[in-house]
Write a protein that holds these residues in place. Structure first.
Motif, mmCIF file in Angstrom:
data_model
loop_
_atom_site.group_PDB
_atom_site.id
_atom_site.type_symbol
_atom_site.label_atom_id
_atom_site.label_comp_id
_atom_site.label_asym_id
_atom_site.label_seq_id
_atom_site.Cartn_x
_atom_site.Cartn_y
_atom_site.Cartn_z
ATOM 1 N N SER A 256 -6.804 35.842 -14.346
ATOM 2 C CA SER A 256 -5.552 35.130 -14.587
ATOM 3 C C SER A 256 -5.087 34.413 -13.333
ATOM 4 O O SER A 256 -5.263 34.906 -12.212
ATOM 5 C CB SER A 256 -4.466 36.120 -15.036
ATOM 6 N N ARG B 282 -5.357 28.512 -19.203
ATOM 7 C CA ARG B 282 -4.123 27.762 -18.923
ATOM 8 C C ARG B 282 -4.383 26.294 -19.219
ATOM 9 O O ARG B 282 -5.514 25.899 -19.478
ATOM 10 C CB ARG B 282 -3.704 27.943 -17.466
ATOM 11 N N TYR B 283 -3.349 25.504 -19.149
ATOM 12 C CA TYR B 283 -3.471 24.065 -19.381
ATOM 13 C C TYR B 283 -4.036 23.803 -20.787
ATOM 14 O O TYR B 283 -3.560 24.385 -21.755
ATOM 15 C CB TYR B 283 -4.328 23.415 -18.290
ATOM 16 N N SER C 139 1.856 29.165 -23.292
ATOM 17 C CA SER C 139 1.508 28.396 -22.093
ATOM 18 C C SER C 139 0.223 28.890 -21.447
ATOM 19 O O SER C 139 -0.417 28.162 -20.694
ATOM 20 C CB SER C 139 2.657 28.481 -21.076
ATOM 21 N N GLY C 140 -0.148 30.113 -21.731
ATOM 22 C CA GLY C 140 -1.363 30.677 -21.166
ATOM 23 C C GLY C 140 -1.695 31.987 -21.841
ATOM 24 O O GLY C 140 -0.953 32.471 -22.707
#
Length: 257
Positions: free
Chosen positions: A7, A114-115, A139-140
């Motif tokens: 992470s 992410r992203y 968001s993640g």
């Protein structure tokens, strides 16, 4: 059991895993949670882990190299093989049955995207399965990782003060859990059902099963079709339906129409 989490926000994951049942499981050495930050393995001075997406479009994609190096370090940190899970809204829906299967493994890894996500080539070569905690986008993957850590961690032998608690949870037997009551017996909001005060364990077990069947019929009727009711359960459910009809209360799906 050991859980390794990859992470960009390792502090968040560690903090989630330090409280409640999962925190106690770690203190009792029943569970070990370790985190790995891909930025620690980035190859440029900006510690970059993402780049723009080929083909254009908004958002960035997590690159292969930092993640590949991170996963290699993770795998080499302990002798047990890692079952690697990528947390993604495109994955299979997480169920209690899948949680129970994961809880029996000696070691799992959780990859938090992410992203716009992770380069597909890395997923194809490194990941054993993709899991989703619901039909929505976060968001993640960190919140999903926290969910899995909690769900899996609480099933480790000795994690709960009373192991029967897990056996009676919703979904553990294919049904939703029955209602529960605490002190006081009498309140302006109502009274505790008399059967629960009777001391008759057989009657209490019968009431709880009937309520569990009824609550599943009201809220998640799809589960009943999978459960495969025996004659006793069918009779209890019919009894619940008659009582519910007399009270004139709508089912949850009827009320939503």
């Amino acid at each position: 059991m050991r859980i390794d989490v990859v992470s960009l926000f390792p502090d968040f994951v560690r903090q989630c895993a330090e409280v409640g049942v999962v925190g106690r499981a770690q203190q009792r050495k029943l569970l070990q949670v370790e985190t790995w930050n891909p930025r620690d393995h980035a190859i440029d001075r900006h510690r970059s882990v993402d780049s723009s997406s080929y083909g254009g479009g908004p958002g960035m994609v997590m690159m292969i190299e930092p993640l590949r190096t991170t996963l290699q370090a993770m795998r080499e940190a302990a002798p047990e093989p890692v079952h690697l899970v990528y947390l993604s809204p495109q994955g299979a829906r997480l169920t209690q049955g899948r949680v129970e299967a994961l809880a029996k493994l000696p070691r799992i890894g959780l990859l938090c995207g992410r992203y716009e996500g992770v380069d597909e080539r890395l997923l194809a070569h490194e990941v054993d399965e993709e899991l989703s905690i619901g039909d929505y986008v976060l968001s993640g993957g960190e919140l999903a990782a926290a969910v899995i850590i909690d769900a899996v961690g609480r099933l480790q032998d000795g994690a709960l003060n009373d192991a029967a608690s897990a056996e009676q949870d919703s979904f553990s037997n294919g049904l939703l859990d029955c209602p529960h009551y605490a002190k006081p017996v009498q309140d302006a909001l109502g009274s505790v059902p008399e059967v629960l005060l009777s001391g008759d364990h057989a009657a209490i077990a019968r009431w709880r099963l009937k309520q569990s069947l009824g609550r599943t019929w009201l809220r998640r009727p799809d589960l009943l079709s999978r459960h495969g009711l025996d004659a006793v359960s069918r009779a209890l459910l019919d009894e619940f339906r008659r009582e519910h009809s007399l009270r004139g209360q709508p089912r949850q799906d009827d009320a939503a129409e």
